[in-house]
Design an enzyme around this catalytic site. Structure first.
Site, PDB file in Angstrom:
ATOM      1  N   CYS A 260       1.071  -1.432   0.109  1.00 24.35           N
ATOM      2  CA  CYS A 260       0.039   0.178   0.073  1.00 24.35           C
ATOM      3  C   CYS A 260       1.148   1.134   0.201  1.00 24.35           C
ATOM      4  O   CYS A 260       0.604   2.103  -1.137  1.00 24.35           O
ATOM      5  CB  CYS A 260      -1.242  -0.075   1.177  1.00 24.35           C
ATOM      6  SG  CYS A 260      -2.349  -1.366   0.918  1.00 24.35           S
TER       7      CYS A 260
HETATM    8  C1  UDX Z   1      -0.461   0.332   5.433  1.00 26.92           C
HETATM    9  C2  UDX Z   1      -1.347   0.985   6.559  1.00 26.92           C
HETATM   10  O1  UDX Z   1      -0.403   0.957   7.526  1.00 26.92           O
HETATM   11  C3  UDX Z   1      -2.508   0.986   6.500  1.00 26.92           C
HETATM   12  O2  UDX Z   1      -3.199   1.475   7.406  1.00 26.92           O
HETATM   13  C4  UDX Z   1      -3.475   0.857   5.061  1.00 26.92           C
HETATM   14  O3  UDX Z   1      -4.540   0.641   4.945  1.00 26.92           O
HETATM   15  C5  UDX Z   1      -2.366  -0.182   4.503  1.00 26.92           C
HETATM   16  O4  UDX Z   1      -0.911   0.265   4.286  1.00 26.92           O
HETATM   17  P1  UDX Z   1       0.065  -2.057   5.941  1.00 26.92           P
HETATM   18  O5  UDX Z   1       1.439  -1.778   4.112  1.00 26.92           O
HETATM   19  O6  UDX Z   1       0.223  -3.431   5.917  1.00 26.92           O
HETATM   20  O7  UDX Z   1      -0.695  -1.422   6.331  1.00 26.92           O
HETATM   21  O8  UDX Z   1       1.908  -2.223   6.798  1.00 26.92           O
HETATM   22  P2  UDX Z   1       2.172  -0.950   7.557  1.00 26.92           P
HETATM   23  O9  UDX Z   1       2.721  -1.373   9.088  1.00 26.92           O
HETATM   24  O10 UDX Z   1       1.804   0.503   7.757  1.00 26.92           O
HETATM   25  O11 UDX Z   1       3.787  -1.305   7.525  1.00 26.92           O
HETATM   26  C6  UDX Z   1       4.328  -0.554   5.982  1.00 26.92           C
HETATM   27  C7  UDX Z   1       6.157  -0.372   6.281  1.00 26.92           C
HETATM   28  O12 UDX Z   1       6.375   0.836   6.719  1.00 26.92           O
HETATM   29  C8  UDX Z   1       6.338  -1.384   6.172  1.00 26.92           C
HETATM   30  O13 UDX Z   1       7.528  -2.204   5.929  1.00 26.92           O
HETATM   31  C9  UDX Z   1       7.179  -1.080   8.350  1.00 26.92           C
HETATM   32  O14 UDX Z   1       8.107  -1.803   8.329  1.00 26.92           O
HETATM   33  C10 UDX Z   1       7.743   0.125   7.784  1.00 26.92           C
HETATM   34  N1  UDX Z   1       7.213   0.799   9.111  1.00 26.92           N
HETATM   35  C11 UDX Z   1       6.252   1.639   9.583  1.00 26.92           C
HETATM   36  C12 UDX Z   1       8.420   2.040   9.132  1.00 26.92           C
HETATM   37  O15 UDX Z   1       9.395   1.526   8.431  1.00 26.92           O
HETATM   38  N2  UDX Z   1       8.247   2.685  10.366  1.00 26.92           N
HETATM   39  C13 UDX Z   1       7.128   3.021  11.184  1.00 26.92           C
HETATM   40  O16 UDX Z   1       7.375   3.762  11.939  1.00 26.92           O
HETATM   41  C14 UDX Z   1       6.272   1.841  11.101  1.00 26.92           C
END
Ligand code: UDX
Length: 415
Positions: A260
């Site tokens: 996403c």
């Molecule tokens: C995301 C959104 O959170 C969700 O609301 C939406 O509908 C779909 O996209 P998701 O893709 O499942 O969800 O993952 P998420 O938990 O948001 O993490 C996304 C990426 O960001 C991961 O690679 C994670 O490692 C990274 N991340 C997240 C960071 O590098 N730092 C952070 O502080 C948080």
């Protein structure tokens, strides 16, 4: 309520089982026979916490035929919108599905609401979906209703998120359409915001691009902090006490992946360019993310020549608790390592098989064997990596795993 869900990917399947659990009559429709068979056998092709359990206790009808949605009061469109070459969200699969739904609407006597859940560029529901549905000879807002209600489900926590939403956004073409959807969600305690179609579409993209911006922001701060010998995690902690900032999504590291955040960011950039606006900030969020991943390779090069060295990788999934490798930072990092002439051996508790289909040429080993490399790179913060013995190793940490600090040489990507 009688509900059909068109498209049984993460969003469609999770929405379907949850709505069935809440007492609705749900039919899942997909043109992919394999997906439908897997659902019927209660062995869905995706991994999602609690999904199999819910499939086993709910009564859901499945079909390969759109006509099965004929008896529904509500039809959810949950078709994927992947990135095109220019980053724009591709709508051809969605278009094909809407044309089929239009056939259903044509024959339907009773009013039903068609609700877009897919992530789409602002304007899509009004400019593409409604005209296609009206080819049925029926009129939106009169013979059938139209809504756009985005989802905010995190992978791995999608069932929890669906049952406990932070907010429910209902973009409505007219009041009756919105009332139908609001009625479906009447027992949820989350705030319900009713708005127009385009605003609902934009709320989804703006939410995900904001989360992406937060991550690239803290990574930028981290890069500056590293040079100044300041711990970015302490800085983020101090910032997070201010509830205008908030403490979440401030974990610095190798950047964001998944199905996403990168896709939605590129989609909004492409849509902005189409209307003649250059979204420089969003573009930089994306650039920082790619450069951030490659910083881990630069750090390795500081310690030794990568040619013929063996680099061990801990974590291939884009985040813990999933087997999903879509846009995982591990992909561009492994590409760069191979390009430098390094040998790569990798471990991931769930995602190794998926990664093997992209990179059959690297070695897939146990986590203990990964430690037996010239240097170790941590790319996903799986809990089990915090129980390994890193003593004597060189570790470049992309996700801040506390135990890894015990390595002989330890360096965080931006701390
Ligand atoms: C995301 C959104 O959170 C969700 O609301 C939406 O509908 C779909 O996209 P998701 O893709 O499942 O969800 O993952 P998420 O938990 O948001 O993490 C996304 C990426 O960001 C991961 O690679 C994670 O490692 C990274 N991340 C997240 C960071 O590098 N730092 C952070 O502080 C948080």
């Amino acid at each position: 309520m009688r509900i059909s869900i068109i498209g049984t990917g993460y969003v469609g399947l999770v929405t379907g089982v949850c709505l069935a659990k809440l007492g609705n009559e749900v039919t899942l429709v997909d043109v992919d026979k394999k997906k439908i068979e897997a659902i019927n056998q209660k062995r869905p092709s995706i991994y999602e916490e609690g999904l199999v359990e819910l499939l086993n206790v709910t009564d859901i009808e499945t079909s390969l035929d759109f006509k099965k949605s004929f008896g529904s009061e509500l039809i959810f469109i949950c078709i994927g919108t992947p990135s095109g070459d220019d980053g724009s969200l591709l709508l051809d699969q969605l278009e094909t599905a809407v044309k089929q739904i239009s056939q259903v609407v044509r024959r339907k006597e009773e009013y039903c609401v068609v609700c877009v859940k897919s992530t789409v560029p602002p304007g899509t529901t009004r400019e593409l979906v409604i005209p296609l549905l009206e080819k049925s000879g029926k009129e939106a807002g009169k013979h059938f209703g139209v809504c756009m209600s985005p989802e905010f489900l995190r992978e791995g926590k999608a069932i929890y998120d669906l049952m406990n939403p932070a907010r429910i956004i209902i973009g409505e073409y007219d009041k009756r359409s919105g009332d139908t959807l609001a009625n479906l969600y009447k027992d949820f305690s989350a705030p319900i915001m009713r708005t127009n179609l385009g605003t609902a579409e934009m709320i989804k993209l703006a939410s995900n691009t904001f989360l992406a911006t937060k991550i690239s922001f803290i990574n930028e701060i981290g890069n500056i902090c590293k040079q100044l010998n300041i711990d970015v995690y302490e800085v983020a902690k101090g910032m997070g006490f201010d509830d205008r900032i908030g403490s979440k999504f401030l974990n610095a590291g190798v950047g964001f992946g998944g199905s996403c955040l990168p896709k939605d960011l590129r989609g909004l950039i492409a849509r902005s360019k189409q209307i003649g606006y250059e979204p420089k900030l969003l573009q930089e969020v994306l650039n920082r993310n790619d450069e951030q991943a490659l910083k881990s390779v630069e750090l390795l090069k500081k310690h030794f020549n990568l040619k013929n060295a063996t680099v061990g990788i801990l974590g291939l999934a884009f985040k813990p608790e999933t087997d999903d490798i879509r846009e995982s930072r591990a992909i561009i990092i492994v590409e760069a390592l191979l390009h430098e002439g390094a040998k790569v051996k990798a471990y991931d508790p769930l995602a190794a098989e998926n990664f093997r289909s992209l990179f059959p040429q690297i070695e897939y080993v146990t986590k203990e064997e990964v430690l037996n490399s010239d240097a170790v790179l941590i790319l996903t913060e799986w809990e089990e990596f915090n129980r390994l013995d890193y003593s004597g190793k060189i570790v470049i940490d992309g996700r801040r795993v506390p135990k890894a600090k015990g390595a002989r040489i330890y360096e965080g990507v931006c701390w």
